[in-house]
Design an enzyme around this catalytic site. Structure first.
Site, PDB file in Angstrom:
ATOM      1  N   GLU A 168       0.830  -1.216   0.000  1.00 63.78           N
ATOM      2  CA  GLU A 168       0.000   0.000   0.000  1.00 63.78           C
ATOM      3  C   GLU A 168       0.861   1.261   0.000  1.00 63.78           C
ATOM      4  OE1 GLU A 168      -2.510   0.342   3.445  1.00 63.78           O
ATOM      5  OE2 GLU A 168      -3.605   2.062   2.649  1.00 63.78           O
ATOM      6  N   ASP A 174      -5.986  12.973   4.519  1.00 61.11           N
ATOM      7  CA  ASP A 174      -6.250  11.528   4.659  1.00 61.11           C
ATOM      8  C   ASP A 174      -6.984  11.267   5.978  1.00 61.11           C
ATOM      9  OD1 ASP A 174      -6.083   8.762   4.351  1.00 61.11           O
ATOM     10  OD2 ASP A 174      -4.081   8.669   5.234  1.00 61.11           O
TER      11      ASP A 174
END
Ligand SMILES: C[C@H](O)[C@H](O)[C@@H](O)C(=O)CO
Ligand SMILES: [Mn+2]
Length: 419
Positions: free
Chosen positions: A226, A294
């Site tokens: 990721e 985020d």
């Protein structure tokens, strides 16, 4: 007597048939798309290794809503409540810090036995499991580096943690008869101007290669990596950037994880799927909602969630895309957060399945962009909600916001008793 839901369903069937869409076929396809719910929404990413420890690694759960799960028993009970309110196939995504043991277990020593209760529970609840090594919230990650650490011993500790995690993941797959997707995310990065941006990336490539050197049965285990743009306290440099992992996943043919919150604010992962799929065998999605940053807000039925779902369906990526969720909101009822986000993901998938894609594709090929836009907009108001409600009813789950009553009861009877 025909109920209003059944009447609406019959009408919806006709409306969709008129544009060439078979609603029964759409529901069958929806059953091929499990959504992996992330365990960490239930306790603000605390885990059970050291629940009193602080969350580190540049991620943050904000809010203090009462009643968070304090142990695996409570987390499983909360999950059961959430799962019962979401129709269709689901999986559970576990992090290594959710292990169960009477004794402290070092991260590089975790074993399948520490997760056997989760496996028994998954069997009982007919769930597949996915997994993640936990490379954060630990003294050896405190200076912001793990797999790319300059210190050989510390780096080796994290390599051994990933190796141990892969064994746990393969055990999940072997026990449950469905491969576990194991996602490697590391927080490694720097707060300020970084002079040597290369060396940590060189170390990370080598560390990942060593950590994944053992060949495991792909029927049991899938490796995923990721990428990320920045973390809190690592604003200037992230070792595992998008370019880094795109290159890594392409050259090593691992799965690539795209998290909706891990890119520049105007970038969207929906547009990355069709490119990435040309180079990597599989994608793992962390569907999330970044609000200005985020922030990992609960997934909405918004344009980007819809676009992600549409990409999966339009390109027939059922067997190559693994849909995971990644949000952690501690400011609202945590079970409701799971239910809202997961139902929204499934609604988006259903709406994508109800799209007359072939007609639209033909219009595009013929250059009739006027008709393409007209049809795209008109089909938004076709009665997809009646199809959703039938799906919920067939799966014995509440068809509308009534699910909130069940969450409220549970809150009153169970969550409020937790201090
Ligand atoms: C806890 C998760 O692994 C984490 O959220 C990771 O996937 C991530 O997105 C970090 O920003
Ligand atoms: Mn993520």
């Amino acid at each position: 007597m025909t109920t209003s839901l059944e009447k609406a369903w019959e009408l919806a069937k006709q409306r969709f048939a008129a544009v060439g869409v078979d609603v029964e076929a759409a529901l069958q396809q929806l059953d091929r798309l499990p959504v992996s719910m992330h365990c960490w929404q239930g306790d603000d990413v605390a885990g059970f290794e050291n629940p009193e420890g602080t969350l580190s690694g540049g991620i943050q759960a904000t809010g203090n809503y009462p009643g968070k799960a304090r142990n695996a028993h409570e987390l499983r009970s909360d999950l059961e409540r959430a799962l019962s309110l979401i129709p269709g196939p689901k999986r559970l995504n576990l992090h290594a810090i959710y292990l169960e043991s009477d004794q402290p277990v070092a991260r590089d020593k975790i074993k399948p036995e520490h997760f056997k209760n989760w496996v028994e529970w998954a069997k009982a609840n007919k769930l597949g499991l996915d997994f993640n090594p936990s490379c954060f919230s630990h003294p050896l990650s405190a200076d912001g580096f793990t797999l790319s650490h300059a210190n050989d011993e510390i780096r080796q500790f994290w390599i051994d943690h990933v190796k141990a995690s892969r064994k746990v993941s393969a055990y999940f797959g072997e026990q449950l008869g469905t491969p576990s997707v194991m996602n490697i995310w590391i927080p490694d990065g720097m707060k300020d101007i970084t002079v040597d941006r290369l060396a940590p990336r060189q170390r990370l490539v080598a560390a990942l290669d060593e950590a994944m050197s053992e060949k495991l049965n792909p029927q049991h285990h899938i490796d995923a990596v990721e990428s990320k743009l920045f973390g809190i306290g690592a604003e200037s440099y992230t070792v595992g950037s998008n370019e880094f992992y795109f290159g890594y996943a392409t050259s090593r043919q691992t799965a690539l994880c795209l998290d909706a919150g891990h890119f520049h604010p105007t970038e969207v992962i929906s547009d990355k799927i069709s490119s990435a799929m040309l180079y990597v065998p599989r994608l793992l999605l962390h569907v999330s909602r970044p609000v200005r940053w985020d922030s990992d807000h609960v997934v909405l039925l918004d344009d980007e969630t819809q676009a992600i779902a549409s990409e999966i369906i339009r390109h027939d990526l059922f067997d190559r895309v693994h849909i995971g969720l990644d949000f952690f909101d501690a400011s609202i009822n945590r079970i409701a957060a799971w239910v809202i986000g997961t139902r929204n993901m499934k609604k988006a998938l259903l709406r994508a399945l109800l799209e007359p894609t072939e007609t639209l594709r033909q219009m595009e090929l013929e250059g009739d962009y006027t008709a393409r836009l007209a049809l795209l907009e008109e089909q938004k108001s076709l009665p997809w909600a009646a199809v959703w409600e039938m799906y919920c009813q067939r799966n014995d789950t509440p068809v509308d916001a009534q699910w909130l009553d069940a969450v409220r009861h549970y809150e009153k009877d169970v969550l409020s008793q937790r201090s």
